[in-house]
Design a protein around this motif. Sequence first.
Motif, PDB file in Angstrom:
ATOM      1  N   GLU A  16       0.807  -1.229   0.000  1.00 42.33           N
ATOM      2  CA  GLU A  16       0.000   0.000   0.000  1.00 42.33           C
ATOM      3  C   GLU A  16       0.836   1.273   0.000  1.00 42.33           C
ATOM      4  O   GLU A  16       0.362   2.325  -0.396  1.00 42.33           O
ATOM      5  N   ASN A  17       2.096   1.185   0.451  1.00 44.94           N
ATOM      6  CA  ASN A  17       2.961   2.363   0.471  1.00 44.94           C
ATOM      7  C   ASN A  17       3.755   2.532  -0.816  1.00 44.94           C
ATOM      8  O   ASN A  17       4.561   3.444  -0.928  1.00 44.94           O
ATOM      9  N   GLY A  18       3.539   1.624  -1.771  1.00 49.48           N
ATOM     10  CA  GLY A  18       4.234   1.718  -3.049  1.00 49.48           C
ATOM     11  C   GLY A  18       5.598   1.058  -3.057  1.00 49.48           C
ATOM     12  O   GLY A  18       6.343   1.193  -4.020  1.00 49.48           O
ATOM     13  N   ASN A  19       5.935   0.331  -1.993  1.00 46.03           N
ATOM     14  CA  ASN A  19       7.218  -0.365  -1.939  1.00 46.03           C
ATOM     15  C   ASN A  19       7.067  -1.755  -2.545  1.00 46.03           C
ATOM     16  O   ASN A  19       6.031  -2.392  -2.410  1.00 46.03           O
ATOM     17  N   THR A  20       8.131  -2.221  -3.194  1.00 47.12           N
ATOM     18  CA  THR A  20       8.108  -3.536  -3.829  1.00 47.12           C
ATOM     19  C   THR A  20       8.917  -4.530  -3.020  1.00 47.12           C
ATOM     20  O   THR A  20      10.016  -4.229  -2.565  1.00 47.12           O
ATOM     21  N   PHE A  21       8.342  -5.734  -2.870  1.00 42.52           N
ATOM     22  CA  PHE A  21       8.968  -6.817  -2.123  1.00 42.52           C
ATOM     23  C   PHE A  21       8.730  -8.126  -2.860  1.00 42.52           C
ATOM     24  O   PHE A  21       7.822  -8.233  -3.676  1.00 42.52           O
ATOM     25  N   GLU A  22       9.500  -9.145  -2.508  1.00 39.70           N
ATOM     26  CA  GLU A  22       9.213 -10.504  -2.948  1.00 39.70           C
ATOM     27  C   GLU A  22       7.939 -10.941  -2.220  1.00 39.70           C
ATOM     28  O   GLU A  22       7.807 -10.739  -1.011  1.00 39.70           O
ATOM     29  N   ARG A  23       6.987 -11.521  -2.965  1.00 40.12           N
ATOM     30  CA  ARG A  23       5.687 -11.874  -2.385  1.00 40.12           C
ATOM     31  C   ARG A  23       5.829 -12.739  -1.132  1.00 40.12           C
ATOM     32  O   ARG A  23       5.253 -12.440  -0.089  1.00 40.12           O
ATOM     33  N   ALA A  24       6.596 -13.815  -1.205  1.00 42.50           N
ATOM     34  CA  ALA A  24       6.720 -14.722  -0.057  1.00 42.50           C
ATOM     35  C   ALA A  24       7.319 -14.004   1.149  1.00 42.50           C
ATOM     36  O   ALA A  24       6.906 -14.234   2.286  1.00 42.50           O
ATOM     37  N   ALA A  25       8.268 -13.105   0.904  1.00 45.75           N
ATOM     38  CA  ALA A  25       8.933 -12.394   2.006  1.00 45.75           C
ATOM     39  C   ALA A  25       7.982 -11.427   2.704  1.00 45.75           C
ATOM     40  O   ALA A  25       7.909 -11.401   3.937  1.00 45.75           O
ATOM     41  N   ILE A  26       7.227 -10.641   1.939  1.00 47.62           N
ATOM     42  CA  ILE A  26       6.335  -9.655   2.564  1.00 47.62           C
ATOM     43  C   ILE A  26       5.141 -10.352   3.209  1.00 47.62           C
ATOM     44  O   ILE A  26       4.645  -9.915   4.247  1.00 47.62           O
ATOM     45  N   GLU A  27       4.673 -11.458   2.629  1.00 46.08           N
ATOM     46  CA  GLU A  27       3.579 -12.199   3.259  1.00 46.08           C
ATOM     47  C   GLU A  27       4.028 -12.763   4.606  1.00 46.08           C
ATOM     48  O   GLU A  27       3.277 -12.723   5.583  1.00 46.08           O
ATOM     49  N   LYS A  28       5.258 -13.258   4.661  1.00 48.21           N
ATOM     50  CA  LYS A  28       5.778 -13.768   5.933  1.00 48.21           C
ATOM     51  C   LYS A  28       5.927 -12.620   6.928  1.00 48.21           C
ATOM     52  O   LYS A  28       5.569 -12.754   8.102  1.00 48.21           O
ATOM     53  N   TRP A  29       6.442 -11.473   6.463  1.00 46.59           N
ATOM     54  CA  TRP A  29       6.585 -10.297   7.336  1.00 46.59           C
ATOM     55  C   TRP A  29       5.222  -9.899   7.900  1.00 46.59           C
ATOM     56  O   TRP A  29       5.081  -9.672   9.097  1.00 46.59           O
ATOM     57  N   TYR A  30       4.221  -9.787   7.018  1.00 50.34           N
ATOM     58  CA  TYR A  30       2.886  -9.369   7.460  1.00 50.34           C
ATOM     59  C   TYR A  30       2.246 -10.401   8.399  1.00 50.34           C
ATOM     60  O   TYR A  30       1.393 -10.045   9.204  1.00 50.34           O
ATOM     61  N   SER A  31       2.636 -11.656   8.321  1.00 49.84           N
ATOM     62  CA  SER A  31       2.079 -12.651   9.240  1.00 49.84           C
ATOM     63  C   SER A  31       2.597 -12.439  10.668  1.00 49.84           C
ATOM     64  O   SER A  31       1.986 -12.900  11.626  1.00 49.84           O
ATOM     65  N   MET A  32       3.715 -11.710  10.786  1.00 47.96           N
ATOM     66  CA  MET A  32       4.312 -11.476  12.104  1.00 47.96           C
ATOM     67  C   MET A  32       4.222 -10.018  12.562  1.00 47.96           C
ATOM     68  O   MET A  32       4.444  -9.728  13.727  1.00 47.96           O
ATOM     69  N   HIS A  33       3.918  -9.091  11.641  1.00 47.72           N
ATOM     70  CA  HIS A  33       3.939  -7.658  11.952  1.00 47.72           C
ATOM     71  C   HIS A  33       2.744  -6.938  11.329  1.00 47.72           C
ATOM     72  O   HIS A  33       2.229  -7.370  10.308  1.00 47.72           O
ATOM     73  N   ASP A  34       2.356  -5.828  11.924  1.00 47.48           N
ATOM     74  CA  ASP A  34       1.322  -4.961  11.360  1.00 47.48           C
ATOM     75  C   ASP A  34       1.928  -3.641  10.896  1.00 47.48           C
ATOM     76  O   ASP A  34       1.261  -2.613  10.889  1.00 47.48           O
ATOM     77  N   THR A  35       3.216  -3.686  10.542  1.00 49.23           N
ATOM     78  CA  THR A  35       3.918  -2.481  10.096  1.00 49.23           C
ATOM     79  C   THR A  35       4.555  -2.713   8.747  1.00 49.23           C
ATOM     80  O   THR A  35       4.791  -3.849   8.339  1.00 49.23           O
ATOM     81  N   ASP A  36       4.843  -1.608   8.058  1.00 49.52           N
ATOM     82  CA  ASP A  36       5.584  -1.661   6.810  1.00 49.52           C
ATOM     83  C   ASP A  36       7.062  -1.837   7.178  1.00 49.52           C
ATOM     84  O   ASP A  36       7.578  -1.102   8.009  1.00 49.52           O
ATOM     85  N   PRO A  37       7.761  -2.801   6.575  1.00 45.97           N
ATOM     86  CA  PRO A  37       9.146  -3.037   6.966  1.00 45.97           C
ATOM     87  C   PRO A  37      10.101  -1.895   6.623  1.00 45.97           C
ATOM     88  O   PRO A  37      11.138  -1.755   7.263  1.00 45.97           O
TER      89      PRO A  37
END
Length: 112
Positions: A16-37
Amino acid sequence: ECPLTFELMVDPVINENGNTFERAAIEKWYSMHDTDPLSTGKVTAKTLLPNRALRDAIAKFCKKHSIQPPGIPPPSDSSRSSSSSSSRIIDSTHTPGHPRRSKQERRPPRRW
């Protein structure tokens, strides 16, 4: 490269902030955090959009430089097990905004 895995992306997505990530990496991040990395701000929606332009650019780059595309094991290396980039995501104790390696250490300066 993905800012979470520091590797060439296979399935780049935009948050949502316009940042690009690897799908698997950001999905794992979001499963543990409610913040933008990257911004460390609270995420209001965890919707991810495919970044097709970047995916195509990565494929073109790999072809031009005779690099094995990410996510596809090299034919001569079939005996080794491939590990996914999601297993190399920075741990949850890592402070966002303070990468383990500086940009200067990750890649040489570009000469245009």
